[in-house]
Design an enzyme around this catalytic site. Sequence first.
Site, PDB file in Angstrom:
ATOM      1  N   SER A 109       4.965   3.886   1.136  1.00  0.00           N
ATOM      2  CA  SER A 109       3.704   4.125   0.431  1.00  0.00           C
ATOM      3  C   SER A 109       3.574   3.502  -0.945  1.00  0.00           C
ATOM      4  CB  SER A 109       3.464   5.631   0.307  1.00  0.00           C
ATOM      5  OG  SER A 109       3.158   6.170   1.575  1.00  0.00           O
ATOM      6  N   LYS A 131      -0.310   8.697  -9.731  1.00  0.00           N
ATOM      7  CA  LYS A 131      -0.834   9.037  -8.403  1.00  0.00           C
ATOM      8  C   LYS A 131      -1.149  10.537  -8.385  1.00  0.00           C
ATOM      9  CE  LYS A 131       0.568   8.440  -3.529  1.00  0.00           C
ATOM     10  NZ  LYS A 131       1.655   7.953  -2.662  1.00  0.00           N
ATOM     11  N   SER A 149       0.298   5.164   1.035  1.00  0.00           N
ATOM     12  CA  SER A 149      -0.653   6.095   0.497  1.00  0.00           C
ATOM     13  C   SER A 149      -0.978   5.864  -0.988  1.00  0.00           C
ATOM     14  CB  SER A 149      -0.171   7.525   0.690  1.00  0.00           C
ATOM     15  OG  SER A 149       1.066   7.711   0.055  1.00  0.00           O
TER      16      SER A 149
END
Lengths: 489, 485, 101
Positions: A178, A79, A154
């Site tokens: 997330s 990420k 996210s």
Amino acid sequence: MAARLPGVSEARRALAAGEQSAVALVDQALARAEAVDGELHCFLQLRPEAAREEAAASDARRAAGSLRGPLDGIPVALKDNIVQAGEPAGCASRILDGYHSPFDASVVERLKAAGAVILGRTNMDEFAMGSSTENSALGPTRNPWQLERAPGGSSGGSAGAVAAGIVPAALGSDTGGSIRQPAAFCGVVGLKPTYGRVSRLGLVAFASSLDQIGPLAHTAEDCALLLDAISGHDPRDSTSIPEPPTCAAGNLVSDLSGRVVGLPREYFVEEGMDPGILGCVRAAVAELEAAGAKTREVSLPHTRYAVAAYYLIATAEASSNLARFDGSRYGRRAEGVHTLTEMYERSRSEGFGAEVKRRILLGTYVLSAGYYDAYYRKAQQVRTLLRRDFEAAFEGCDVIATPTTPEPAFPLGAKSSDPVTMYLSDIFTVSANLAGLPGISLPCGEVEGLPVGLQLLGRPLDDVPLLGVADAFQRRTRHHLAVPEEAAG
Amino acid sequence: MSRAHPDYEVVIGLEVHCQLRTRSKLFSSAAVSYGDPPNHHTTPVCLALPGALPVLNAEAVELAVRAGLAANCSIQPHSVFARKNYFYPDLPKGYQISQWEEPLCLAGWLDIQVGEAAPRRIGITRIHMEEDAGKSLHDQSATETHVDLNRAGVPLVEIVSEPDLRSPEEAGAYLRKLRAILRTVGASDADMEKGQLRCDANISLRRHGEKQLGTRTELKNLNSFRFVEQALHAEIERQAELLDEGGEVQQATLGYDSARDRSFVMRTKENADDYRYFPDPDLIPLVISQQRIEEIRASLPELPEARCARFQREYGLAARDAGLLSESRALAKLFEGAVRATPGGDLAKSIAKWLLRDVVAALKERDATLEDARLTGQALAELVAMVEAGRVTANNAHRLVPELLFEGGDPEALVRERGLAALSDEASLAPLVDEVLAANPEAVASYAGGDKKSLNFLMGQVMKRSQGKADPAKVREILARKLGG
Amino acid sequence: MSHISREEVLHISRLARLRLSEEEVLAMTRDLGAILSYVEQLQAVDTSEVVPTAHALPLPTPLRRDEPTGELDAELALANAPARRGTAFAVPKVLGGEEEG
């Protein structure tokens, strides 16, 4: 069309059997990305040459009989808020344009030590603030199952990359859900470890007391392999728990007889819940019972206050954590600034998106003179009550099962206008962060062609037993084998 | 205690920031340095790079506890690091890690003494740990400020006094005492010139007898003890004049212009930031066991206070002399070394006098410290013993001090080699006296005529003729006898 | 109904060094007001005698040995700098309302 990559365990088998080299795996991943990611936008950056080099080194180790471990040669995505030395780290924000980290995150050090190949960096909501990846400054990621739908957030890019078969596994971060929520929306497994289980060194901080890095993959077994590689005490992170790395892979206990699964009544309400989701989750629970588990109803009475407490604490910590992004030492500085104040204000205002600004303002307010006691301190007290709820519940059960989300993946653009509505989609996930518990989401069915996630929560440090329950479920069911048609290879 | 101002009571509180003597920074493993080129001692933590995290320096904790114990504080077994949030170029994270609601030390005190006044106890409200900011250099460009983060993250303790000080001199005494104890326990080198000790002062005036405190101003960036006292004097004058004219003191932060001996406004209080303190979620509360605190306490060297009391008790020194000797470790060591080298006899008080008067004066003249000196306790003891025994005059002994101090040597040998042995026997002195009397008939006549002061003149002449070796008491006796008066 | 005033929004935007456009001020006033209304429900929770959670799990105080190590080369430290002079970071000279805290 370029074929989907296998999952981690299957890739391991193929590498071990000589059916595929690590370099070939990387090439396949790159081809797959080429084929589908133009539309999906899971990746913000790919590093083809470096990945091939790392893969070649892995193949050489394999030939020499000196493999570093089970992840040697496996391609993995990071990420965009997990830093890697020499690589850009943007957190999907404009304010970090051009920033390259001089150091590796602890998890990256450990992945490298395990021989994993890092393919690239995935899209996310800016600074991890959001539940749809629509808050990325670089455009949203599309849900591989239905392109007009959000992948969740996210960690939407990481979830999408695994769901679309571009990589066998990815790392994400979870502050209020997330990892788990996008895992649910994308039909993959996502694990948020016990707080402190995985080092936060090199994770760009959103809310320090809530953030955790965790794996996303197709199976609990795959997640176990990743957790073993990235977990373990790190003296450079003061919030790291003094435990060694987990030994989950190969040690998952899938015998559920005698285990008690708690069902919190506050999570099984019909109001606001998609009935299809409730149906899938109840069926999943029945499956656990069929595997030998007992169920009992438990209560987490302060659940309805969790989102409020979460947003007060998370935004307060974030407002402070993001103060370093000021245009002075790295990242983007606004053009033509003549005073210091102007440099700060314009760099930050131009560099941050609307959701980030909203949360910074809320967090600043919550900590400000006159409001600290009523908001921040109060929220931390409610947090204690939530922890106590779980402690009491876990006296009567070993694991708690809930839906991961009240609804399946929503359409892109559906939620952007009202912040409170957006925040409420985290209702089932935030409590685990507030209480520091491990939580996992795994696919347990579909509603109108969209994946449904079953969430399991464990006691602090029960990451391995938790993975065991998830693994037991997956041995008996086939939901995790479903792949999105639109992005099918 | 003499009044700092005739019409007003002066109320002063001091906030001292002191750099702890560690090798690495408080939360970063970068080295603590001085004078190196900008940004040569940074890690991602000091630079506040994304993903960096703080880890507490164990030695800094130990030194902070030492400082707290030396200041007679209560060490808190549970203290919390908090973020103080504001924006400034030399504060890379946009917050300083400090301590707020739960500091490491509470409720301490220091005894100070100014001149001949009685010792006074000054309260210490709290001592807490925090990290230093970097340096902003404003004077190298017209349009830019240059930021050097070498100093960012260096460990500090902030020592806050109660507003118990009543004069600039007391403030100076407090600072000197504080520096002495911090050095004694090894918590800090406390060198103000290197910025290791920094002082901010809060000062207000009120009419004598008034209970309520006046509006206070804050004086910042005072970087020497002299400037602290000067600045406080200047500010007292300014506030007094203002109040005399019926005006009101405005709360403000002031700097001190030493060249003009004047304060200037840096900012008024309306612009004060809201620091939004909250416990730092990247750090765990600092827990120190009572056992550990006692271990540290037991390892401390003797503190000036305790030594002072001991000197009075063991050597019968007056409080003032004991106090002065115990403030400097080197001085105290020399004193005790000399006393222990004294064969029999109790010369402690004399040794103290010689140290505080002659040795200190000789050091001051050359702007030297005892660390530069070569005087041993043994030599000092010998010298004092010789004077007490009348084997050398005090004057001649005094003249030997600089040499003994800076070049070392054996007093007995020096006296012998230079023929400085005192003359105190009749046989040596009588002829000298006769010579002087013969050479100064006017003085003799003067004395006979009732002018007793002529005796002193004649004494001086005998001393001169003897090259200072004559025992003054004996000379006086012989003269008096011969003059018959 | 808990709401936040325009002045408060402007005040906190100054504290946070954010410069909001007029539309943003209006939007933030509305959005923050809505959020604060929502979180107001926490006031109903009885938290007397409840210790605030500082950390999810209790841990012993982690400490680090006092050993200088891990310094970045100055060039690396400056590598991402938007502006520099030698090995120092360069920012506009302190003006426009900034003071040392």
